[in-house]
Scaffold this motif. Structure first.
Motif, short mmCIF file in Angstrom:
data_model
loop_
_atom_site.label_atom_id
_atom_site.label_comp_id
_atom_site.label_asym_id
_atom_site.label_seq_id
_atom_site.Cartn_x
_atom_site.Cartn_y
_atom_site.Cartn_z
N THR A 162 -4.84 3.28 5.35
CA THR A 162 -5.23 3.34 3.95
C THR A 162 -6.73 3.09 3.82
O THR A 162 -7.25 2.10 4.33
CB THR A 162 -4.48 2.29 3.11
OG1 THR A 162 -3.07 2.57 3.19
CG2 THR A 162 -4.91 2.36 1.66
N THR A 174 -11.07 4.11 -5.78
CA THR A 174 -10.08 5.09 -5.34
C THR A 174 -9.55 4.67 -3.98
O THR A 174 -10.14 3.83 -3.30
CB THR A 174 -10.69 6.50 -5.25
OG1 THR A 174 -9.66 7.44 -4.90
CG2 THR A 174 -11.79 6.55 -4.21
N SER A 175 -8.43 5.24 -3.61
CA SER A 175 -7.83 4.96 -2.29
C SER A 175 -7.12 6.21 -1.81
O SER A 175 -6.80 7.11 -2.58
CB SER A 175 -6.86 3.78 -2.36
OG SER A 175 -5.76 4.08 -3.21
N CYS A 176 -6.88 6.24 -0.51
CA CYS A 176 -6.25 7.42 0.09
C CYS A 176 -5.55 7.01 1.38
O CYS A 176 -6.00 6.09 2.07
CB CYS A 176 -7.30 8.49 0.37
SG CYS A 176 -6.65 9.98 1.16
N ASP A 177 -4.46 7.70 1.68
CA ASP A 177 -3.75 7.50 2.93
C ASP A 177 -4.07 8.68 3.84
O ASP A 177 -3.89 9.84 3.44
CB ASP A 177 -2.24 7.40 2.70
CG ASP A 177 -1.51 6.83 3.90
OD1 ASP A 177 -1.96 7.06 5.03
OD2 ASP A 177 -0.49 6.14 3.71
N TRP A 207 -12.51 12.16 5.35
CA TRP A 207 -12.02 12.03 3.97
C TRP A 207 -13.17 12.14 2.99
O TRP A 207 -14.20 11.48 3.15
CB TRP A 207 -11.30 10.68 3.81
CG TRP A 207 -10.89 10.39 2.40
CD1 TRP A 207 -10.22 11.21 1.54
CD2 TRP A 207 -11.13 9.17 1.68
NE1 TRP A 207 -10.01 10.58 0.34
CE2 TRP A 207 -10.56 9.32 0.38
CE3 TRP A 207 -11.75 7.96 2.00
CZ2 TRP A 207 -10.61 8.33 -0.57
CZ3 TRP A 207 -11.80 6.96 1.05
CH2 TRP A 207 -11.22 7.14 -0.22
N HIS A 209 -14.32 11.00 -0.22
CA HIS A 209 -14.00 9.93 -1.16
C HIS A 209 -14.52 10.21 -2.56
O HIS A 209 -14.19 9.49 -3.51
CB HIS A 209 -14.59 8.60 -0.65
CG HIS A 209 -16.09 8.61 -0.54
ND1 HIS A 209 -16.92 8.27 -1.57
CD2 HIS A 209 -16.89 8.95 0.50
CE1 HIS A 209 -18.19 8.38 -1.19
NE2 HIS A 209 -18.20 8.78 0.08
N ARG A 213 -8.45 12.39 -7.39
CA ARG A 213 -7.27 12.05 -6.58
C ARG A 213 -6.43 13.28 -6.22
O ARG A 213 -6.00 13.42 -5.08
CB ARG A 213 -6.41 11.04 -7.33
CG ARG A 213 -5.31 10.45 -6.47
CD ARG A 213 -4.69 9.24 -7.09
NE ARG A 213 -3.76 8.59 -6.18
CZ ARG A 213 -4.09 7.68 -5.29
NH1 ARG A 213 -5.34 7.31 -5.17
NH2 ARG A 213 -3.18 7.14 -4.52
N GLN A 216 -8.27 15.39 -3.45
CA GLN A 216 -8.73 14.75 -2.23
C GLN A 216 -8.23 15.51 -1.00
O GLN A 216 -7.09 15.96 -0.96
CB GLN A 216 -8.25 13.30 -2.18
CG GLN A 216 -8.98 12.39 -3.14
CD GLN A 216 -8.50 10.95 -3.04
OE1 GLN A 216 -7.52 10.66 -2.36
NE2 GLN A 216 -9.20 10.05 -3.70
N GLU A 274 0.20 13.11 -1.28
CA GLU A 274 -0.77 13.03 -2.36
C GLU A 274 -2.06 13.74 -2.02
O GLU A 274 -2.85 14.07 -2.89
CB GLU A 274 -1.06 11.56 -2.69
CG GLU A 274 0.16 10.81 -3.20
CD GLU A 274 -0.17 9.37 -3.51
OE1 GLU A 274 -1.31 8.96 -3.20
OE2 GLU A 274 0.68 8.67 -4.05
N ALA A 275 -2.37 13.95 -0.78
CA ALA A 275 -3.65 14.53 -0.39
C ALA A 275 -3.43 15.85 0.34
O ALA A 275 -2.38 16.09 0.94
CB ALA A 275 -4.43 13.56 0.50
#
Length: 348
Positions: A162, A174-177, A207, A209, A213, A216, A274-275
């Motif tokens: 993460t 924001t965040s992303c896996d 990624w 950033h 979202r 991404q 999600e990405a």
């Protein structure tokens, strides 16, 4: 004393240049309130301290808060003022303002109490800014914290993949896996491509950033021949305008150079979670990944220093524990290097 002082002073956050000035102001204040450099006799000093204790404490508290800010706790101010006023102590350390008190038996206490050894200044109260996993509810641990000065943001990478971006007020932007089953081992910033590079035990992920979202994109470069353990951004004179250079060490003692161009990032993507995930094979990159054997064991850390135009890598092996490779006007595979051998190696 304090009544004649300025009503404003240096405010946090302090910088590397301003903090020594703050310490000098505090040391000067302690000398002033201890009255050691005054022309009064010992009896007169004692009389002044006894008769004006309450007023002196108010002046001392106001002066300290002007220097360090209003968040200094009253109980710490009382403890320091008691040392100055009653014991005529002048060697008061600034860290005592934040709850750290030097004790003769502190070393023994640290060895016997695990909860104490984890504190920095032995502060009794901590504040939590957020979860390591961002907006995901799962147990995770932060593997790397990185500050990007150009964007004034903090980036955290967790072991389970993460990535979180925090603003300067430590709010989650924001965040992303990265959607990688292997553990994340390190990350770095790619300023030209404006991406975050994340290396895991099996791949190298990129990624964006800055994207929203739903837009991404995570570019995964895999499979990597060996397991990457650390990564660093590198600057070369012959680099093209739209590319970044990565140095990463692996578990076989190799330091690898990977050049990533902008066109490597623009391929057909497949939706997953999600990405948007793009998988790129290393053999299809614009530039071939170069490798060089420098250690006999894992490469624990690798960092490029632009001032030296060289990178430094370290390993726990006894032979060539620390290696410095100069890249100025030399190719990666033939650049000269200097090494140092230490028993049990170098781990930082």
């Amino acid at each position: 004393m304090a009544s004649s002082r300025r009503t404003s002073g240096l405010r946090r956050p302090f910088t590397f240049g301003t903090f020594p000035l703050v310490i000098n102001q505090f040391e000067k204040l302690v000398r002033e309130f201890s009255l050691q450099d005054s022309e009064f006799t010992p009896d007169e000093i004692k009389q002044i301290k006894v008769n004006n204790e309450a007023k002196r404490f108010e002046e001392f508290s106001e002066a300290v808060r002007i220097i360090f800010g209003s968040e200094i706790r009253t109980q710490n101010l009382k403890a320091i003022f008691r040392k100055i006023n009653n014991e005529s102590v002048t060697n008061v350390d600034w860290s005592e303002l934040f709850g750290y008190v030097a004790q003769p038996d502190l070393t023994e206490a640290l060895q016997n109490d695990d909860s104490i050894s984890n504190n920095v200044f032995l502060v009794s109260r901590r504040s939590t800014i957020g979860e390591a996993a961002g907006d995901k509810r799962r147990r995770d641990g932060v593997k790397r914290i990185m500050y990007i000065a150009h964007n004034d943001i903090f980036v955290t990478a967790t072991e389970k993949g993460t990535l979180c971006v925090w603003n300067s007020d430590m709010g989650l932007n924001t965040s992303c896996d990265v959607l990688e089953s292997a553990w994340v081992t390190d990350c770095c910033n790619l300023p030209t491509l404006r991406r975050i590079a994340i290396c895991s035990e099996r791949s190298m992920a990129l990624w964006d950033h800055r994207a929203k979202r739903k837009q991404q994109t995570v570019v995964q470069i895999k499979p990597i021949e060996r397991s990457p353990r650390c990564v660093s951004h590198c600057v070369l004179d012959e680099s093209e305008i739209h590319e970044d250079v990565l140095l990463f060490g692996d578990d076989q003692g190799y330091v690898n150079m990977m050049r990533i161009s902008a066109k490597d990032l623009h391929m057909k993507s497949s939706e997953k979670g999600e990405a948007s995930v793009v998988t790129v094979e290393p053999s299809k990159l614009t530039h071939k990944i170069l490798k060089r054997k420098l250690h006999d064991d894992w490469v624990l850390k690798v960092r490029y220093y632009p001032q030296l135009k060289a990178f430094v890598s370290c390993s726990p092996c006894n032979r060539q524990s620390l290696v410095i490779v100069e890249l100025e006007d030399k190719t990666f595979e033939t650049a000269p290097y200097r090494s140092m051998s230490l028993f049990k190696g170098v781990n930082a």
